[in-house]
Scaffold this active site. Sequence first.
Site, PDB file in Angstrom:
ATOM      1  N   ARG A  43       0.870  -1.129  -0.007  1.00  0.00           N
ATOM      2  CA  ARG A  43       0.117  -0.065  -0.091  1.00  0.00           C
ATOM      3  C   ARG A  43       0.850   1.179  -0.242  1.00  0.00           C
ATOM      4  O   ARG A  43       2.244   1.182   0.482  1.00  0.00           O
ATOM      5  CB  ARG A  43      -0.959  -0.147   1.093  1.00  0.00           C
ATOM      6  CG  ARG A  43      -2.005  -1.056   1.388  1.00  0.00           C
ATOM      7  CD  ARG A  43      -2.628  -1.181   2.583  1.00  0.00           C
ATOM      8  NE  ARG A  43      -3.313   0.018   3.058  1.00  0.00           N
ATOM      9  CZ  ARG A  43      -3.569   0.367   4.423  1.00  0.00           C
ATOM     10  NH1 ARG A  43      -3.473  -0.683   5.139  1.00  0.00           N
ATOM     11  NH2 ARG A  43      -3.958   1.762   4.680  1.00  0.00           N
ATOM     12  N   SER A  45       0.480   4.069   1.879  1.00  0.00           N
ATOM     13  CA  SER A  45       0.330   5.075   2.911  1.00  0.00           C
ATOM     14  C   SER A  45       1.809   4.979   3.656  1.00  0.00           C
ATOM     15  O   SER A  45       2.625   3.963   3.525  1.00  0.00           O
ATOM     16  CB  SER A  45      -0.491   4.307   3.995  1.00  0.00           C
ATOM     17  OG  SER A  45       0.058   2.964   4.627  1.00  0.00           O
ATOM     18  N   LYS A 119      -3.302  -7.191  10.523  1.00  0.00           N
ATOM     19  CA  LYS A 119      -4.693  -7.102  11.093  1.00  0.00           C
ATOM     20  C   LYS A 119      -5.554  -6.701   9.658  1.00  0.00           C
ATOM     21  O   LYS A 119      -6.731  -6.720  10.049  1.00  0.00           O
ATOM     22  CB  LYS A 119      -4.715  -5.987  12.057  1.00  0.00           C
ATOM     23  CG  LYS A 119      -4.433  -4.566  12.012  1.00  0.00           C
ATOM     24  CD  LYS A 119      -4.526  -3.763  13.023  1.00  0.00           C
ATOM     25  CE  LYS A 119      -4.520  -2.514  12.717  1.00  0.00           C
ATOM     26  NZ  LYS A 119      -5.489  -1.796  11.973  1.00  0.00           N
ATOM     27  N   ASP A 120      -4.903  -6.162   8.635  1.00  0.00           N
ATOM     28  CA  ASP A 120      -5.828  -5.620   7.626  1.00  0.00           C
ATOM     29  C   ASP A 120      -5.762  -6.665   6.481  1.00  0.00           C
ATOM     30  O   ASP A 120      -6.413  -6.591   5.491  1.00  0.00           O
ATOM     31  CB  ASP A 120      -5.097  -4.431   6.959  1.00  0.00           C
ATOM     32  CG  ASP A 120      -5.201  -3.224   7.992  1.00  0.00           C
ATOM     33  OD1 ASP A 120      -6.110  -3.150   8.790  1.00  0.00           O
ATOM     34  OD2 ASP A 120      -4.251  -2.521   7.906  1.00  0.00           O
ATOM     35  N   ARG A 174     -14.702  -3.010  16.795  1.00  0.00           N
ATOM     36  CA  ARG A 174     -14.213  -3.760  18.022  1.00  0.00           C
ATOM     37  C   ARG A 174     -13.905  -2.954  19.071  1.00  0.00           C
ATOM     38  O   ARG A 174     -14.036  -2.881  20.143  1.00  0.00           O
ATOM     39  CB  ARG A 174     -12.767  -4.388  17.343  1.00  0.00           C
ATOM     40  CG  ARG A 174     -11.988  -5.049  18.912  1.00  0.00           C
ATOM     41  CD  ARG A 174     -10.785  -5.496  18.113  1.00  0.00           C
ATOM     42  NE  ARG A 174      -9.907  -4.451  17.497  1.00  0.00           N
ATOM     43  CZ  ARG A 174      -8.903  -3.770  18.199  1.00  0.00           C
ATOM     44  NH1 ARG A 174      -9.026  -3.875  19.448  1.00  0.00           N
ATOM     45  NH2 ARG A 174      -8.588  -2.825  17.627  1.00  0.00           N
ATOM     46  N   ARG A 175     -13.322  -1.818  18.796  1.00  0.00           N
ATOM     47  CA  ARG A 175     -12.884  -0.630  19.855  1.00  0.00           C
ATOM     48  C   ARG A 175     -14.037  -0.035  20.247  1.00  0.00           C
ATOM     49  O   ARG A 175     -14.125   0.309  21.611  1.00  0.00           O
ATOM     50  CB  ARG A 175     -11.923   0.434  18.916  1.00  0.00           C
ATOM     51  CG  ARG A 175     -10.601  -0.014  18.808  1.00  0.00           C
ATOM     52  CD  ARG A 175      -9.785   0.659  17.809  1.00  0.00           C
ATOM     53  NE  ARG A 175      -8.286   0.482  17.681  1.00  0.00           N
ATOM     54  CZ  ARG A 175      -7.656   0.851  16.543  1.00  0.00           C
ATOM     55  NH1 ARG A 175      -7.995   1.612  15.805  1.00  0.00           N
ATOM     56  NH2 ARG A 175      -6.271   0.352  16.549  1.00  0.00           N
ATOM     57  N   ARG A 192     -11.424   7.975   9.590  1.00  0.00           N
ATOM     58  CA  ARG A 192     -10.596   6.939   8.638  1.00  0.00           C
ATOM     59  C   ARG A 192      -9.351   7.867   8.222  1.00  0.00           C
ATOM     60  O   ARG A 192      -9.468   9.092   7.912  1.00  0.00           O
ATOM     61  CB  ARG A 192     -11.457   6.256   7.756  1.00  0.00           C
ATOM     62  CG  ARG A 192     -12.494   5.124   8.291  1.00  0.00           C
ATOM     63  CD  ARG A 192     -13.242   3.988   7.449  1.00  0.00           C
ATOM     64  NE  ARG A 192     -11.884   3.517   6.525  1.00  0.00           N
ATOM     65  CZ  ARG A 192     -11.800   3.418   5.181  1.00  0.00           C
ATOM     66  NH1 ARG A 192     -12.966   3.655   4.572  1.00  0.00           N
ATOM     67  NH2 ARG A 192     -10.981   2.892   4.596  1.00  0.00           N
ATOM     68  N   GLY A 193      -8.549   6.917   7.742  1.00  0.00           N
ATOM     69  CA  GLY A 193      -7.374   7.609   7.071  1.00  0.00           C
ATOM     70  C   GLY A 193      -6.022   7.165   7.595  1.00  0.00           C
ATOM     71  O   GLY A 193      -6.033   6.419   8.574  1.00  0.00           O
ATOM     72  N   ASN A 194      -4.784   7.570   7.067  1.00  0.00           N
ATOM     73  CA  ASN A 194      -3.644   7.011   7.530  1.00  0.00           C
ATOM     74  C   ASN A 194      -3.539   7.686   8.926  1.00  0.00           C
ATOM     75  O   ASN A 194      -4.218   8.713   9.218  1.00  0.00           O
ATOM     76  CB  ASN A 194      -2.487   7.364   6.573  1.00  0.00           C
ATOM     77  CG  ASN A 194      -2.081   8.880   6.334  1.00  0.00           C
ATOM     78  OD1 ASN A 194      -2.242   9.683   7.097  1.00  0.00           O
ATOM     79  ND2 ASN A 194      -2.116   9.099   5.034  1.00  0.00           N
ATOM     80  N   VAL A 195      -2.486   7.490   9.553  1.00  0.00           N
ATOM     81  CA  VAL A 195      -2.301   7.776  11.027  1.00  0.00           C
ATOM     82  C   VAL A 195      -2.141   9.476  11.056  1.00  0.00           C
ATOM     83  O   VAL A 195      -2.762   9.805  11.961  1.00  0.00           O
ATOM     84  CB  VAL A 195      -0.737   7.148  11.508  1.00  0.00           C
ATOM     85  CG1 VAL A 195      -0.458   7.747  12.743  1.00  0.00           C
ATOM     86  CG2 VAL A 195      -1.036   5.680  11.606  1.00  0.00           C
ATOM     87  N   ARG A 198      -5.462  11.087  10.500  1.00  0.00           N
ATOM     88  CA  ARG A 198      -6.364  11.026  11.910  1.00  0.00           C
ATOM     89  C   ARG A 198      -6.046  12.065  13.004  1.00  0.00           C
ATOM     90  O   ARG A 198      -6.761  12.550  13.404  1.00  0.00           O
ATOM     91  CB  ARG A 198      -6.310   9.606  12.282  1.00  0.00           C
ATOM     92  CG  ARG A 198      -7.228   8.590  11.501  1.00  0.00           C
ATOM     93  CD  ARG A 198      -7.440   7.113  11.971  1.00  0.00           C
ATOM     94  NE  ARG A 198      -6.965   6.286  10.964  1.00  0.00           N
ATOM     95  CZ  ARG A 198      -7.194   4.876  11.563  1.00  0.00           C
ATOM     96  NH1 ARG A 198      -7.617   4.321  12.458  1.00  0.00           N
ATOM     97  NH2 ARG A 198      -7.078   3.768  10.530  1.00  0.00           N
ATOM     98  N   CYS A 285     -15.451  -6.494   9.018  1.00  0.00           N
ATOM     99  CA  CYS A 285     -15.216  -5.340   9.828  1.00  0.00           C
ATOM    100  C   CYS A 285     -16.550  -5.009  10.548  1.00  0.00           C
ATOM    101  O   CYS A 285     -16.390  -3.775  11.311  1.00  0.00           O
ATOM    102  CB  CYS A 285     -14.686  -4.306   8.746  1.00  0.00           C
ATOM    103  SG  CYS A 285     -13.212  -4.649   8.141  1.00  0.00           S
TER     104      CYS A 285
END
Length: 352
Positions: A43, A45, A119-120, A174-175, A192-195, A198, A285
């Site tokens: 990816r 990112s 995890k993805d 989950r969170r 949502r989005g990359n670190v 966010r 998800c």
Amino acid sequence: MRSMNASVLSSDALQKVAAEAVRRSHAASPSGQRKLPLRVGSRASPLALWQTRTFLTRLTRFCPVLRDMGAFQEHQISTEGDRNLSQRLAEIGGKGLFAKEIHEALVAGRIDFAVHSLKDLETNLPPGLVLACTLKREDARDAIILRDRSTKVDPADPYASLPEGALIGCASVRRQAQMLSRRPDLRFGLLRGNVQTRLDKLQAGACDATLLALAGLRRLGMEDRVDIVLEPDQMLPAAGQGIVGVTVRESDTELRELLSAIEDPEARAVSTAERALLAELDGSCRTPIGGYARIEAGVLKLTGMVASEDGTFLIRREITGAPLEAARMGTELADELRRNTPAAIFAEMTRA
């Protein structure tokens, strides 16, 4: 910042990698072309590229011959999961959208292997593809990042730092379910989005707090942004969180052997248990499921969780056994969780 453990990439294992690379450099394909460089899919990112480049850098650092012969070629691939940030993954196809285009390129032969955050990665890979190796796990825990960083935090009661009715930026059911089981007053909005995206939205006032995987923040050198680290008994991690996995074509036995030389046995055992749990529960998800395994004194311990999205129901169970029994343990624990979860919850989870 922690990095992938060099011990799993040294001595005999790396000699095998180097020897195979040299052999490939002199081998010709049926069309007369060289088999190197190996094309690596990722990816685009920042975190995905960090993981891919760190993996390749460690290989070339310990085996300079790989660097000198230009053994690897990076291919950045845009995925639907990265492009569509306005909807939950469950609404547009699930976590497989972070790998769909990458695996299409792998099946078509445009790349030779791909590096993922485990995890993805969907539990059922496309036909003809396999998980070739897993790398040493980073910290699997989740972290809370607060907009008001002056807030006093009590590690024993981390959720108490959130004000009444706080808005949490989150895309993970989950969170969300685990937080609501402790703080039903909290509100949730999609983030949502990359670190960095966010974190920027948080600081701009989009929400009062957000949650991120501690592993990603550490890998990006951003651990100083963490306000609260949640222990697994406070927030059970996602299956595969903190582990990097590499997928290849099942038929490419040479490359599979090459990558198996850098396999981390503990990461393989714990991820096998966690992914077996997730697969048996048909996790998507939209499914509030957690799975976290660790090896202590040679014993594999797997904790699993199922919850309702609103947190009004939550069940946790644990199983222990030998690491070689990881897959069986994941399936067995999933069966126990399903037996003790109201059927209506799974019906809601699978509703289109």
